[in-house]
Design a protein around this motif. Structure first.
Motif, PDB file in Angstrom:
ATOM      1  N   ARG A 168     -11.447  -1.061   8.351  1.00 30.59           N
ATOM      2  CA  ARG A 168     -10.038  -1.154   8.016  1.00 30.59           C
ATOM      3  C   ARG A 168      -9.175  -1.340   9.258  1.00 30.59           C
ATOM      4  NH1 ARG A 168      -6.626   3.435   4.830  1.00 30.59           N
ATOM      5  NH2 ARG A 168      -6.408   4.314   6.906  1.00 30.59           N
ATOM      6  N   GLY A 169      -8.215  -2.207   9.163  1.00 31.64           N
ATOM      7  CA  GLY A 169      -7.293  -2.427  10.269  1.00 31.64           C
ATOM      8  C   GLY A 169      -6.671  -3.799  10.124  1.00 31.64           C
ATOM      9  N   ILE A 170      -5.550  -4.001  10.781  1.00 30.65           N
ATOM     10  CA  ILE A 170      -4.895  -5.309  10.746  1.00 30.65           C
ATOM     11  C   ILE A 170      -4.648  -5.766  12.179  1.00 30.65           C
ATOM     12  CG2 ILE A 170      -2.947  -6.647   9.890  1.00 30.65           C
ATOM     13  CD1 ILE A 170      -2.517  -4.574   7.759  1.00 30.65           C
ATOM     14  N   PRO A 171      -5.270  -6.881  12.565  1.00 31.16           N
ATOM     15  CA  PRO A 171      -5.006  -7.408  13.910  1.00 31.16           C
ATOM     16  C   PRO A 171      -3.607  -8.014  13.968  1.00 31.16           C
ATOM     17  CG  PRO A 171      -6.432  -8.914  12.701  1.00 31.16           C
ATOM     18  CD  PRO A 171      -6.176  -7.747  11.794  1.00 31.16           C
ATOM     19  N   ARG A 172      -2.980  -7.940  15.121  1.00 27.54           N
ATOM     20  CA  ARG A 172      -1.636  -8.521  15.299  1.00 27.54           C
ATOM     21  C   ARG A 172      -1.626  -9.325  16.591  1.00 27.54           C
ATOM     22  NH1 ARG A 172       0.787  -7.008  10.405  1.00 27.54           N
ATOM     23  NH2 ARG A 172       0.352  -4.810  10.020  1.00 27.54           N
ATOM     24  N   GLN A 173      -0.705 -10.289  16.642  1.00 22.82           N
ATOM     25  CA  GLN A 173      -0.548 -11.111  17.844  1.00 22.82           C
ATOM     26  C   GLN A 173      -0.360 -10.222  19.075  1.00 22.82           C
ATOM     27  OE1 GLN A 173       3.073 -13.416  18.005  1.00 22.82           O
ATOM     28  NE2 GLN A 173       2.208 -14.892  19.429  1.00 22.82           N
ATOM     29  N   GLY A 174      -1.133 -10.496  20.135  1.00 19.47           N
ATOM     30  CA  GLY A 174      -0.983  -9.753  21.381  1.00 19.47           C
ATOM     31  C   GLY A 174      -1.975  -8.623  21.561  1.00 19.47           C
ATOM     32  N   TYR A 175      -2.677  -8.225  20.492  1.00 17.84           N
ATOM     33  CA  TYR A 175      -3.680  -7.166  20.639  1.00 17.84           C
ATOM     34  C   TYR A 175      -4.830  -7.694  21.493  1.00 17.84           C
ATOM     35  CZ  TYR A 175      -1.713  -4.288  16.787  1.00 17.84           C
ATOM     36  OH  TYR A 175      -0.923  -3.503  15.981  1.00 17.84           O
TER      37      TYR A 175
ATOM     38  N   GLY B 228      -2.562 -12.663  13.494  1.00 17.35           N
ATOM     39  CA  GLY B 228      -3.341 -11.720  12.698  1.00 17.35           C
ATOM     40  C   GLY B 228      -2.553 -11.267  11.499  1.00 17.35           C
ATOM     41  N   THR B 229      -3.274 -10.893  10.460  1.00 18.37           N
ATOM     42  CA  THR B 229      -2.610 -10.403   9.255  1.00 18.37           C
ATOM     43  C   THR B 229      -3.629  -9.713   8.374  1.00 18.37           C
ATOM     44  OG1 THR B 229      -1.092 -11.030   7.448  1.00 18.37           O
ATOM     45  CG2 THR B 229      -2.985 -12.458   7.797  1.00 18.37           C
ATOM     46  N   MET B 230      -3.145  -9.067   7.342  1.00 17.07           N
ATOM     47  CA  MET B 230      -4.002  -8.660   6.247  1.00 17.07           C
ATOM     48  C   MET B 230      -4.108  -9.891   5.358  1.00 17.07           C
ATOM     49  SD  MET B 230      -5.643  -6.726   4.136  1.00 17.07           S
ATOM     50  CE  MET B 230      -5.530  -5.063   4.743  1.00 17.07           C
ATOM     51  N   SER B 231      -5.323 -10.332   5.072  1.00 11.16           N
ATOM     52  CA  SER B 231      -5.484 -11.491   4.205  1.00 11.16           C
ATOM     53  C   SER B 231      -5.310 -11.068   2.759  1.00 11.16           C
ATOM     54  CB  SER B 231      -6.880 -12.096   4.403  1.00 11.16           C
ATOM     55  OG  SER B 231      -7.193 -12.931   3.302  1.00 11.16           O
ATOM     56  N   PRO B 232      -4.265 -11.560   2.075  1.00 12.58           N
ATOM     57  CA  PRO B 232      -4.084 -11.164   0.675  1.00 12.58           C
ATOM     58  C   PRO B 232      -5.250 -11.622  -0.206  1.00 12.58           C
ATOM     59  CG  PRO B 232      -2.036 -12.047   1.552  1.00 12.58           C
ATOM     60  CD  PRO B 232      -3.115 -12.336   2.570  1.00 12.58           C
ATOM     61  N   SER B 233      -5.846 -12.782   0.091  1.00 12.86           N
ATOM     62  CA  SER B 233      -6.931 -13.286  -0.750  1.00 12.86           C
ATOM     63  C   SER B 233      -8.238 -12.548  -0.499  1.00 12.86           C
ATOM     64  CB  SER B 233      -7.160 -14.781  -0.502  1.00 12.86           C
ATOM     65  OG  SER B 233      -5.982 -15.502  -0.742  1.00 12.86           O
ATOM     66  N   LEU B 234      -8.500 -12.150   0.742  1.00 14.26           N
ATOM     67  CA  LEU B 234      -9.764 -11.517   1.083  1.00 14.26           C
ATOM     68  C   LEU B 234      -9.675  -9.995   1.123  1.00 14.26           C
ATOM     69  CD1 LEU B 234      -9.957 -14.520   2.142  1.00 14.26           C
ATOM     70  CD2 LEU B 234     -11.591 -13.674   3.787  1.00 14.26           C
TER      71      LEU B 234
ATOM     72  N   VAL C  76       0.215  -2.126   3.194  1.00 14.22           N
ATOM     73  CA  VAL C  76      -1.214  -2.300   2.970  1.00 14.22           C
ATOM     74  C   VAL C  76      -1.961  -0.984   3.122  1.00 14.22           C
ATOM     75  CG1 VAL C  76      -3.260  -3.540   3.696  1.00 14.22           C
ATOM     76  CG2 VAL C  76      -1.047  -4.661   3.815  1.00 14.22           C
ATOM     77  N   TYR C  77      -1.611  -0.208   4.096  1.00 16.56           N
ATOM     78  CA  TYR C  77      -2.094   1.163   4.159  1.00 16.56           C
ATOM     79  C   TYR C  77      -1.289   2.032   5.100  1.00 16.56           C
ATOM     80  CZ  TYR C  77      -4.910  -0.360   8.196  1.00 16.56           C
ATOM     81  OH  TYR C  77      -5.331  -0.873   9.375  1.00 16.56           O
ATOM     82  N   VAL C  78      -1.465   3.322   4.871  1.00 18.96           N
ATOM     83  CA  VAL C  78      -0.787   4.325   5.684  1.00 18.96           C
ATOM     84  C   VAL C  78      -1.889   5.070   6.415  1.00 18.96           C
ATOM     85  CG1 VAL C  78       0.702   6.350   5.645  1.00 18.96           C
ATOM     86  CG2 VAL C  78       1.036   4.506   3.965  1.00 18.96           C
ATOM     87  N   GLU C  79      -1.807   5.099   7.725  1.00 19.03           N
ATOM     88  CA  GLU C  79      -2.852   5.743   8.505  1.00 19.03           C
ATOM     89  C   GLU C  79      -2.317   7.029   9.119  1.00 19.03           C
ATOM     90  OE1 GLU C  79      -6.164   3.558  10.258  1.00 19.03           O
ATOM     91  OE2 GLU C  79      -5.055   3.878  12.119  1.00 19.03           O
ATOM     92  N   VAL C  80      -2.917   8.146   8.715  1.00 16.94           N
ATOM     93  CA  VAL C  80      -2.546   9.441   9.283  1.00 16.94           C
ATOM     94  C   VAL C  80      -3.849  10.149   9.652  1.00 16.94           C
ATOM     95  CG1 VAL C  80      -1.505  11.692   8.824  1.00 16.94           C
ATOM     96  CG2 VAL C  80      -0.402   9.612   7.963  1.00 16.94           C
ATOM     97  N   GLU C  81      -4.059  10.335  10.964  1.00 19.75           N
ATOM     98  CA  GLU C  81      -5.302  10.987  11.422  1.00 19.75           C
ATOM     99  C   GLU C  81      -4.965  12.291  12.129  1.00 19.75           C
ATOM    100  OE1 GLU C  81      -6.795   7.716  13.761  1.00 19.75           O
ATOM    101  OE2 GLU C  81      -8.045   6.995  12.110  1.00 19.75           O
ATOM    102  N   THR C  82      -3.838  12.893  11.738  1.00 19.98           N
ATOM    103  CA  THR C  82      -3.352  14.073  12.455  1.00 19.98           C
ATOM    104  C   THR C  82      -3.274  15.306  11.562  1.00 19.98           C
ATOM    105  OG1 THR C  82      -1.146  13.207  11.996  1.00 19.98           O
ATOM    106  CG2 THR C  82      -2.008  12.816  14.201  1.00 19.98           C
ATOM    107  N   VAL C  83      -3.929  15.255  10.403  1.00 21.76           N
ATOM    108  CA  VAL C  83      -3.902  16.428   9.515  1.00 21.76           C
ATOM    109  C   VAL C  83      -4.552  17.613  10.239  1.00 21.76           C
ATOM    110  CG1 VAL C  83      -4.715  17.371   7.314  1.00 21.76           C
ATOM    111  CG2 VAL C  83      -3.877  15.022   7.430  1.00 21.76           C
ATOM    112  N   ASP C  84      -3.952  18.770  10.093  1.00 19.20           N
ATOM    113  CA  ASP C  84      -4.358  20.034  10.750  1.00 19.20           C
ATOM    114  C   ASP C  84      -3.874  20.131  12.196  1.00 19.20           C
ATOM    115  OD1 ASP C  84      -5.578  20.855   8.443  1.00 19.20           O
ATOM    116  OD2 ASP C  84      -7.581  20.170   9.050  1.00 19.20           O
ATOM    117  N   GLU C  85      -3.232  19.092  12.685  1.00 19.12           N
ATOM    118  CA  GLU C  85      -2.708  19.182  14.057  1.00 19.12           C
ATOM    119  C   GLU C  85      -1.293  19.747  14.046  1.00 19.12           C
ATOM    120  OE1 GLU C  85      -2.980  15.679  16.533  1.00 19.12           O
ATOM    121  OE2 GLU C  85      -4.940  15.158  15.666  1.00 19.12           O
ATOM    122  N   THR C  86      -0.976  20.482  15.104  1.00 16.15           N
ATOM    123  CA  THR C  86       0.392  20.973  15.283  1.00 16.15           C
ATOM    124  C   THR C  86       1.054  20.082  16.328  1.00 16.15           C
ATOM    125  OG1 THR C  86      -0.232  23.204  14.689  1.00 16.15           O
ATOM    126  CG2 THR C  86       1.810  22.950  15.950  1.00 16.15           C
ATOM    127  N   MET C  87       2.173  19.510  15.942  1.00 15.65           N
ATOM    128  CA  MET C  87       2.804  18.518  16.814  1.00 15.65           C
ATOM    129  C   MET C  87       4.288  18.799  16.958  1.00 15.65           C
ATOM    130  SD  MET C  87       0.962  15.156  15.177  1.00 15.65           S
ATOM    131  CE  MET C  87       1.421  14.048  16.507  1.00 15.65           C
TER     132      MET C  87
END
Lengths: 361, 126
Positions: A291-298, A314-320, B39-50
């Motif tokens: 999981r992840g989305i590449p973006r320009q400049g990464y 880079g993008t999330m491909s809606p079709s794939l 497309v998604y929400v990424e949170v990998e900080t559960v249980d952390e104190t910030m």
């Protein structure tokens, strides 16, 4: 900020508008995913009137075009179009473009909006000794892209020509939507088929309205530039400013197929040498394994975390349903199946080099 | 655009619902509209104190990515697992099913630094 002839139409439709290449353009209407899928499965219409158009005319027109473009325009017969690029003198690309042969000695060059002045100056420089007629008609002409698998069927009612007979990268000058002498071109930037329609600014509102009307039964929707980008990226089509620039050569960008060494053109000698020794880096398509989305400049990194290249689109491909991108890597990493990693913030996400297009219909 | 009067807001376009010493956090209707399809929400900080204003996660939309900033210092005690399968809830129901994390507030005095609905409306020109 310039408007197209349809800016008010887009605003009335509730489009999210943003500046693009000096124009106020519709980015999305309903949402990029819905718009993307509309074009893939049905029919959509884009206002891309910001694009630039130059007419090159007269007995020396072909000579000028042969000199400044990389593809072989002598192959064009009337009614055919060709994808090409303008190489610069230092190994890079001034712009990519489409060359249309409209009449025996009349060609239309369609260029990117952000490069109109740069292209004009570049071509003019070579025209000093060739003396072809040059006209920038960008400000007077509009461009609609009618794209999707239902385009032929839905638009047939608007013209007397048989749309199904216009082959890919061919065009006709004909009646369309009640307007005479419109260019109907079987081209596009989506990979889903359809047409691009060139007409005057004064005519485009009528064309837009009739297209929407004729497309209504086919579920036509207006589509913004955001979906235009995800659609073209799924096809692996280059975007000037991202994937090709003043610093990228056509050969490393995978545009060898439009770089014809059967003729002399700007920087052709150096490019021929580059072809002979092979470019040291290449533009590749890659898909993320996780999981992840590449973006320009990464950064693109190898298995040891060493930076080996850069993501250009880079993008999330809606079709794939996964992250896809284009980027430059050393040639040793450019084989299909090569394993690379994309540095997304703190994480290096594994990715695989894949064959283009990403989307295969 | 909805900006409920019973919530607190940040200049980073997050909303906060205070319930005793627990704060529920999400992004505003304005923010989801600006980001587009999430497309998604990424949170990998559960249980952390910030600390307040630290980055506790990110929101990936088709066209762009945006950091999530902690509106109040505290421990992140829960991530909305429902977003794993339906991240689009952030677009369709930003103040309800689109909530992102719950925080155990460590310094209640920070609540005063949050914006009310009127100030937030002014910030976004709504």
């Amino acid at each position: 900020m310039k408007n197209t002839a349809l800016t008010m139409t887009h605003e009335a439709l509730g489009a999210k508008m943003a500046p693009f290449a000096g124009y106020k353009m519709p980015i999305s209407y309903e949402g990029v995913t819905v718009e993307h899928e509309t074009v893939r499965n049905g029919l959509g219409v884009f206002d891309v009137s910001h694009m630039g158009e130059f007419l090159i005319e007269g007995p020396n027109a072909l000579d000028l075009i042969q000199k400044v473009t990389s593809n072989d325009a002598s192959k064009l017969t009337i009614g055919k179009a060709q994808y090409s690029c303008l190489p610069n003198e230092t190994g890079g690309i001034v712009d990519d473009l489409i060359v249309y042969r409209v009449k025996e000695e009349t060609y239309l060059l369609v260029v990117n909006a952000s490069n109109i002045q740069k292209d004009w100056d570049h071509i003019s420089k070579y025209n000093e000794t060739i003396h072809a007629g040059m006209k920038d008609i960008s400000e007077n002409y509009s461009l609609l892209a009618i794209q999707g698998p239902k385009a032929v069927e839905a638009m047939q009612a608007l013209t007397s020509v048989d749309l199904a007979e216009i082959k890919f990268y061919n065009f006709v000058v004909a009646d369309f939507a009640g307007i005479e002498h419109v260019i109907i071109s079987a081209t596009g930037y989506t990979g889903s088929g359809g047409f691009e329609i060139y007409c005057k600014n004064t005519e485009v509102k009528q064309v837009w309205d009739k297209v929407m009307e004729a497309g209504a039964d086919f579920g036509i929707k207006p589509i913004g530039l955001a979906a235009r980008d995800t659609l073209r990226l799924e096809m692996g089509y280059c975007l000037y400013g991202n994937d090709i620039t003043d610093e990228t050569s056509p050969l490393e960008a995978g545009l060898g197929w439009i770089t014809k060494f059967t003729k002399d053109f700007v920087n052709s000698e150096a490019l021929a040498k580059e072809k002979e020794r092979g470019p040291s880096r290449k533009l590749v398509g890659f898909a993320l394994d996780d999981r992840g989305i590449p973006r320009q400049g990464y950064d693109i990194v190898d298995g040891h975390g060493k930076t080996i290249g850069i993501v250009t689109s880079g993008t999330m491909s809606p079709s794939l349903g996964k992250g896809i991108g284009l980027g430059y890597v050393p040639t040793v990493f450019s084989e299909v199946g090569s394993k690379i990693k994309i540095q997304i913030r703190k994480n290096a996400i594994p990715a695989t080099v894949v064959k283009l297009p990403f989307y295969k219909g | 655009m909805k900006i409920p009067a019973d919530l607190k807001y940040t200049k980073d376009h997050e909303w906060v619902r205070i319930d005793g010493d627990i704060a529920t956090v999400g992004i505003t209707d304005f923010a989801q509209g600006e980001l587009g399809d999430i497309v998604y929400v990424e949170v990998e900080t559960v249980d952390e104190t910030m600390d307040k204003d630290e980055v506790f996660g990110s929101v990936e939309a088709v066209k762009t990515v945006s950091d999530l900033f902690l509106p109040l210092s505290g421990e992140i005690i829960e991530f909305n697992e429902g977003l794993e399968d339906e991240p689009e809830k952030v677009n369709t129901d930003p103040y309800g099913d689109g909530w992102m994390v719950k925080i155990k507030i460590s310094d209640a005095s920070e609540i005063d630094s949050l914006l009310g609905d009127v100030d937030y409306k002014a910030l976004i020109g709504a």
